[in-house]
Design a protein around this motif. Structure first.
Motif, PDB file in Angstrom:
ATOM      1  N   ARG A   1       2.453 -17.865 -17.692  1.00 36.24           N
ATOM      2  CA  ARG A   1       2.938 -18.668 -18.816  1.00 36.24           C
ATOM      3  C   ARG A   1       3.359 -17.868 -20.047  1.00 36.24           C
ATOM      4  NH1 ARG A   1      -2.002 -22.607 -19.787  1.00 36.24           N
ATOM      5  NH2 ARG A   1      -3.113 -20.644 -19.449  1.00 36.24           N
ATOM      6  N   LEU A   2       3.112 -16.551 -20.030  1.00 35.30           N
ATOM      7  CA  LEU A   2       3.289 -15.768 -21.254  1.00 35.30           C
ATOM      8  C   LEU A   2       4.175 -14.541 -21.061  1.00 35.30           C
ATOM      9  CD1 LEU A   2      -0.465 -15.627 -22.345  1.00 35.30           C
ATOM     10  CD2 LEU A   2       1.292 -17.174 -23.238  1.00 35.30           C
ATOM     11  N   ILE A   3       4.795 -14.149 -22.140  1.00 36.60           N
ATOM     12  CA  ILE A   3       5.424 -12.835 -22.254  1.00 36.60           C
ATOM     13  C   ILE A   3       4.647 -12.106 -23.340  1.00 36.60           C
ATOM     14  CG2 ILE A   3       7.490 -11.544 -22.903  1.00 36.60           C
ATOM     15  CD1 ILE A   3       9.112 -13.961 -21.847  1.00 36.60           C
ATOM     16  N   LEU A   4       4.155 -10.926 -22.987  1.00 40.63           N
ATOM     17  CA  LEU A   4       3.496 -10.061 -23.963  1.00 40.63           C
ATOM     18  C   LEU A   4       4.504  -8.958 -24.253  1.00 40.63           C
ATOM     19  CD1 LEU A   4      -0.015  -9.758 -22.264  1.00 40.63           C
ATOM     20  CD2 LEU A   4       0.807 -11.519 -23.833  1.00 40.63           C
ATOM     21  N   ARG A   5       5.087  -9.010 -25.430  1.00 43.28           N
ATOM     22  CA  ARG A   5       6.112  -8.029 -25.780  1.00 43.28           C
ATOM     23  C   ARG A   5       5.610  -7.181 -26.943  1.00 43.28           C
ATOM     24  NH1 ARG A   5       7.746  -9.810 -30.430  1.00 43.28           N
ATOM     25  NH2 ARG A   5       8.237 -11.970 -30.834  1.00 43.28           N
TER      26      ARG A   5
ATOM     27  N   ILE B   1       2.062 -12.240 -28.425  1.00 45.78           N
ATOM     28  CA  ILE B   1       1.909 -13.221 -27.352  1.00 45.78           C
ATOM     29  C   ILE B   1       2.935 -14.326 -27.593  1.00 45.78           C
ATOM     30  CG2 ILE B   1       0.345 -14.870 -26.254  1.00 45.78           C
ATOM     31  CD1 ILE B   1      -1.995 -13.098 -27.321  1.00 45.78           C
ATOM     32  N   VAL B   2       3.807 -14.546 -26.600  1.00 45.35           N
ATOM     33  CA  VAL B   2       4.902 -15.505 -26.716  1.00 45.35           C
ATOM     34  C   VAL B   2       4.880 -16.407 -25.477  1.00 45.35           C
ATOM     35  CG1 VAL B   2       7.422 -15.729 -26.853  1.00 45.35           C
ATOM     36  CG2 VAL B   2       6.280 -13.824 -27.999  1.00 45.35           C
ATOM     37  N   LEU B   3       5.056 -17.697 -25.668  1.00 46.63           N
ATOM     38  CA  LEU B   3       5.129 -18.632 -24.537  1.00 46.63           C
ATOM     39  C   LEU B   3       6.455 -18.460 -23.804  1.00 46.63           C
ATOM     40  CD1 LEU B   3       3.773 -21.858 -26.259  1.00 46.63           C
ATOM     41  CD2 LEU B   3       2.606 -20.529 -24.476  1.00 46.63           C
ATOM     42  N   LYS B   4       6.407 -18.427 -22.474  1.00 47.90           N
ATOM     43  CA  LYS B   4       7.642 -18.331 -21.688  1.00 47.90           C
ATOM     44  C   LYS B   4       8.531 -19.546 -21.892  1.00 47.90           C
ATOM     45  CE  LYS B   4       6.614 -15.309 -17.786  1.00 47.90           C
ATOM     46  NZ  LYS B   4       6.377 -15.236 -16.339  1.00 47.90           N
TER      47      LYS B   4
ATOM     48  N   ILE C   1       2.638 -16.373 -31.012  1.00 51.24           N
ATOM     49  CA  ILE C   1       1.589 -17.376 -31.235  1.00 51.24           C
ATOM     50  C   ILE C   1       0.219 -16.707 -31.354  1.00 51.24           C
ATOM     51  CG2 ILE C   1       2.859 -19.249 -30.110  1.00 51.24           C
ATOM     52  CD1 ILE C   1       0.865 -18.846 -27.687  1.00 51.24           C
ATOM     53  N   GLY C   2       0.179 -15.405 -31.145  1.00 50.83           N
ATOM     54  CA  GLY C   2      -1.047 -14.629 -31.249  1.00 50.83           C
ATOM     55  C   GLY C   2      -0.732 -13.182 -30.969  1.00 50.83           C
ATOM     56  N   ARG C   3      -1.794 -12.357 -30.961  1.00 46.17           N
ATOM     57  CA  ARG C   3      -1.586 -10.934 -30.743  1.00 46.17           C
ATOM     58  C   ARG C   3      -2.759 -10.363 -29.969  1.00 46.17           C
ATOM     59  NH1 ARG C   3      -2.706  -7.422 -35.192  1.00 46.17           N
ATOM     60  NH2 ARG C   3      -4.291  -6.824 -33.753  1.00 46.17           N
ATOM     61  N   ILE C   4      -2.483  -9.333 -29.174  1.00 44.70           N
ATOM     62  CA  ILE C   4      -3.528  -8.635 -28.433  1.00 44.70           C
ATOM     63  C   ILE C   4      -3.223  -7.144 -28.513  1.00 44.70           C
ATOM     64  CG2 ILE C   4      -2.351  -8.951 -26.203  1.00 44.70           C
ATOM     65  CD1 ILE C   4      -5.236  -9.301 -24.977  1.00 44.70           C
ATOM     66  N   GLU C   5      -4.270  -6.345 -28.589  1.00 44.23           N
ATOM     67  CA  GLU C   5      -4.095  -4.897 -28.720  1.00 44.23           C
ATOM     68  C   GLU C   5      -5.063  -4.168 -27.803  1.00 44.23           C
ATOM     69  OE1 GLU C   5      -6.105  -3.465 -32.650  1.00 44.23           O
ATOM     70  OE2 GLU C   5      -5.649  -5.604 -32.866  1.00 44.23           O
ATOM     71  N   LEU C   6      -4.718  -2.905 -27.517  1.00 38.06           N
ATOM     72  CA  LEU C   6      -5.497  -2.072 -26.610  1.00 38.06           C
ATOM     73  C   LEU C   6      -5.437  -0.642 -27.113  1.00 38.06           C
ATOM     74  CD1 LEU C   6      -6.885  -2.020 -23.673  1.00 38.06           C
ATOM     75  CD2 LEU C   6      -4.640  -1.251 -22.879  1.00 38.06           C
ATOM     76  N   TRP C   7      -6.580   0.069 -27.029  1.00 39.03           N
ATOM     77  CA  TRP C   7      -6.609   1.468 -27.434  1.00 39.03           C
ATOM     78  C   TRP C   7      -7.626   2.223 -26.594  1.00 39.03           C
ATOM     79  CZ3 TRP C   7      -8.383  -2.648 -30.243  1.00 39.03           C
ATOM     80  CH2 TRP C   7      -9.733  -2.675 -30.591  1.00 39.03           C
ATOM     81  N   PRO C   8      -7.481   3.560 -26.525  1.00 37.70           N
ATOM     82  CA  PRO C   8      -8.382   4.358 -25.691  1.00 37.70           C
ATOM     83  C   PRO C   8      -9.810   4.387 -26.246  1.00 37.70           C
ATOM     84  CG  PRO C   8      -6.418   5.621 -26.291  1.00 37.70           C
ATOM     85  CD  PRO C   8      -6.412   4.372 -27.110  1.00 37.70           C
ATOM     86  N   ASP C   9     -10.750   4.711 -25.385  1.00 42.38           N
ATOM     87  CA  ASP C   9     -12.147   4.870 -25.761  1.00 42.38           C
ATOM     88  C   ASP C   9     -12.271   6.084 -26.677  1.00 42.38           C
ATOM     89  OD1 ASP C   9     -14.899   5.072 -25.920  1.00 42.38           O
ATOM     90  OD2 ASP C   9     -15.219   5.359 -23.768  1.00 42.38           O
TER      91      ASP C   9
ATOM     92  N   GLU D   1      -5.566 -15.489 -20.033  1.00 43.42           N
ATOM     93  CA  GLU D   1      -4.403 -15.010 -19.273  1.00 43.42           C
ATOM     94  C   GLU D   1      -3.861 -13.706 -19.873  1.00 43.42           C
ATOM     95  OE1 GLU D   1      -0.184 -17.096 -18.271  1.00 43.42           O
ATOM     96  OE2 GLU D   1      -1.932 -18.418 -18.138  1.00 43.42           O
ATOM     97  N   ALA D   2      -3.741 -13.658 -21.192  1.00 39.11           N
ATOM     98  CA  ALA D   2      -3.250 -12.446 -21.860  1.00 39.11           C
ATOM     99  C   ALA D   2      -4.242 -11.297 -21.674  1.00 39.11           C
ATOM    100  CB  ALA D   2      -3.019 -12.726 -23.346  1.00 39.11           C
ATOM    101  N   ALA D   3      -5.536 -11.577 -21.831  1.00 28.59           N
ATOM    102  CA  ALA D   3      -6.561 -10.535 -21.688  1.00 28.59           C
ATOM    103  C   ALA D   3      -6.582  -9.982 -20.266  1.00 28.59           C
ATOM    104  CB  ALA D   3      -7.933 -11.087 -22.068  1.00 28.59           C
TER     105      ALA D   3
END
Length: 193
Positions: A18-22, A79-82, A89-97, A121-123
């Motif tokens: 359902r999502l595009i994470l761009r 986070i964008v709905l397809k 509509i939201g945001r998600i981030e990732l970084w190294p340990d 779904e995004a996670a």
């Protein structure tokens, strides 16, 4: 950042059902400024998040994030709905340990879209990127103990609760739950295709 992990690659476009994470971009500033400064979004975030949120809060935040992306420190996804407009509509981030913070992923979602499994779904997709595409052995995750919805996402993913410690949030003093999700545990719970 530890020397054991290379810099983050450029933030790729990721998709789910359902999502595009761009990659986060400058054009996301107006949507962030409109959607982010809500008590139900910020109350369980780290105390360094300014509250009340300033009028230029999204602009300075996005500029900071884009700098971190350019330096290979973090990946930030909008986070964008397809099936909707191309608006965050939201945001998600990732970084190294980094070997210290015991945290490698953060997210927020406009409350109007909560309760639909979108953040899970995004996670899941970002976790797949970390474990399958980057080959990381684990993810440290954390949330305010009072943020049950965030904790449930970690439980669904198979993370193990490792620790509880005092922390400060926008809403005040609280308890931080620290989780560890290993690549092995995450792969073991995925359906076989």
């Amino acid at each position: 950042m530890t020397t054991s992990q290379p810099p983050m690659p450029p933030t790729p476009v990721l998709e789910t059902r359902r999502l595009i994470l761009r990659p986060l971009r400058q054009e996301d500033v107006p949507a962030i400024q409109r959607r982010f400064p809500r008590w139900e979004v910020v109350r369980y975030l780290a105390a360094h998040v300014p509250w009340p949120y300033p009028d230029d809060g999204a602009a300075s935040h996005v500029a900071h994030c884009l700098g971190q992306m350019a330096r290979g420190e973090k990946c930030f996804w909008s986070i964008v709905l397809k099936d909707g407009p191309d608006e965050l509509i939201g945001r998600i981030e990732l970084w190294p340990d980094d070997g210290v913070s015991r945290d490698q992923r953060g997210f927020w979602l406009d409350p109007a879209f909560a309760g639909q499994g979108l953040m899970t779904e995004a996670a899941e997709r970002v976790t797949e990127f970390a474990f399958v595409e980057l080959g990381w052995p684990h993810l440290w995750l954390s949330n305010a103990q009072a943020n049950g919805a965030s904790g449930r996402i970690k439980e669904k993913q198979g993370a193990r609760l490792i620790d509880r410690e005092p922390s400060r949030y926008v809403s005040g003093e609280g308890t931080r739950m620290v989780w560890l999700l290993t690549r092995e545990d995450w792969l073991a719970r995925r359906p076989r295709s």
